[in-house]
Design a protein around this motif. Structure first.
Motif, short mmCIF file in Angstrom:
data_model
loop_
_atom_site.label_atom_id
_atom_site.label_comp_id
_atom_site.label_asym_id
_atom_site.label_seq_id
_atom_site.Cartn_x
_atom_site.Cartn_y
_atom_site.Cartn_z
N GLN A 60 -1.62 -9.09 4.27
CA GLN A 60 -2.98 -9.36 4.72
C GLN A 60 -3.00 -10.45 5.78
O GLN A 60 -2.23 -11.41 5.72
N LYS A 90 -2.28 -1.73 7.76
CA LYS A 90 -3.62 -2.16 8.16
C LYS A 90 -3.49 -3.39 9.05
O LYS A 90 -3.33 -4.50 8.58
N SER A 91 -3.58 -3.15 10.34
CA SER A 91 -3.38 -4.27 11.27
C SER A 91 -4.37 -4.25 12.42
O SER A 91 -4.37 -5.15 13.24
N GLN A 92 -5.24 -3.23 12.49
CA GLN A 92 -6.20 -3.13 13.59
C GLN A 92 -5.50 -3.32 14.94
O GLN A 92 -5.79 -4.24 15.68
N GLY A 135 -3.11 -8.43 9.88
CA GLY A 135 -1.92 -8.10 9.10
C GLY A 135 -0.79 -9.06 9.43
O GLY A 135 -0.89 -9.94 10.29
N THR A 139 -8.93 -12.27 2.21
CA THR A 139 -8.93 -10.87 1.78
C THR A 139 -8.54 -10.73 0.31
O THR A 139 -9.01 -9.83 -0.37
N ARG A 152 4.25 1.43 13.63
CA ARG A 152 3.50 0.24 13.26
C ARG A 152 3.34 -0.60 14.53
O ARG A 152 4.02 -0.36 15.53
N ARG A 160 0.84 -1.18 0.00
CA ARG A 160 0.00 0.00 0.00
C ARG A 160 0.89 1.25 0.00
O ARG A 160 2.01 1.21 0.53
#
Length: 263
Positions: free
Chosen positions: A209, A112-114, A119, A214, A86, A77
């Motif tokens: 991902q 994107k790892s919430q 992730g 996904t 991160r 991304r």
């Protein structure tokens, strides 16, 4: 949901038109500029990204050349080329290491790892730059000149996106107003990896991902090209897998169903 929300007590059929229908995009169909639609336009020209790279090389004083090359070799991304915090700690950007002449590693931390629940935490893709293509060979040469390890990053992902869009218009004028952005390359690379590796854990790890399901939201293998030179893909946290294999098993059962050939 509407934003701002509709007045209290308004019935669903009395609500005003959505933002889509009142926007400048209302004159085109939904999804016509989606990444899969762009790949549909590109699939008949397997060398389109080579034409793009030639234009990158021939653009003088291009300060984003390294970052653009990164987007052409790894399905990351745009945010992942920007330094920042991160879940696993501070990320300086994308770390490249030339282990030997034919082994280049590309390491990045997915954004994107919430909060670390999803992730991969960290992804490393190793390729043979000689076989993988011109952008990889360029990055390998940059590593060698810098002592085998470099960090590539940008302060502005939007500046990179705009630069890529301009280069795309010059390199592929037949696309008209369709823009080639980092996400187009991400979708193309994921499709290429599906075509080459068959989907599943390796593709999920390469894309940063947390689950192999996904990747179903990205272009399928039908839009991909076989990629030479992929050595390995590893992740700090292995993606949760099984969805792709279950789909394959279901497809096999349907094909093997008695009487299927007579339908």
């Amino acid at each position: 949901m509407l934003e701002p929300p509709a007045p209290e007590g308004v019935l669903p059929f009395e609500r005003p038109p959505s933002r889509w229908h009142t926007s400048s995009n209302a004159t085109r169909e939904r999804g016509q500029d989606s990444k899969e639609s762009v790949l549909e336009l590109l699939k008949d020209d397997p060398a389109w990204d080579s034409r793009f790279w030639n234009e990158v090389v021939n653009t003088k004083n291009l300060i984003h050349r390294d970052v653009i090359a990164i987007h052409m070799v790894a399905p990351m991304r745009p945010e992942e080329t920007v330094p920042g915090d991160r879940p696993h700690g501070w990320s300086p950007g994308v770390v490249l290491t030339l282990h030997k002449e034919r082994c280049l590693s590309i390491t990045f931390a997915p954004v994107k790892s919430q909060e670390g629940l999803f992730g991969t935490g960290l992804t490393e893709i190793r390729v043979d730059p000689v076989a993988y293509g011109e952008p990889a060979r360029y990055l390998a040469a940059r590593c060698k000149a810098a002592g085998d390890t470099i960090v590539i990053c940008t302060k502005s992902k939007n500046a990179v996106r705009k630069a890529m869009a301009k280069i795309g218009k010059r390199a592929l004028p037949e696309l008209g107003n369709v823009m080639l952005t980092p996400y187009v390359f991400r979708h193309q690379l994921i499709a290429d990896f599906k075509k080459t590796l068959g989907g599943g854990e390796d593709v999920a790890a390469a894309a940063g991902q947390g689950t192999d399901s996904t990747q179903s939201h990205y272009a399928g293998a039908a839009y991909g090209r076989k990629r030479e030179g992929i050595i390995s893909i590893t992740a700090l946290r292995r993606p949760r897998c099984g969805n792709v294999e279950r789909a394959r098993a279901l497809g096999r059962r349907r094909r093997d169903k008695p009487g299927r050939d007579n339908e």
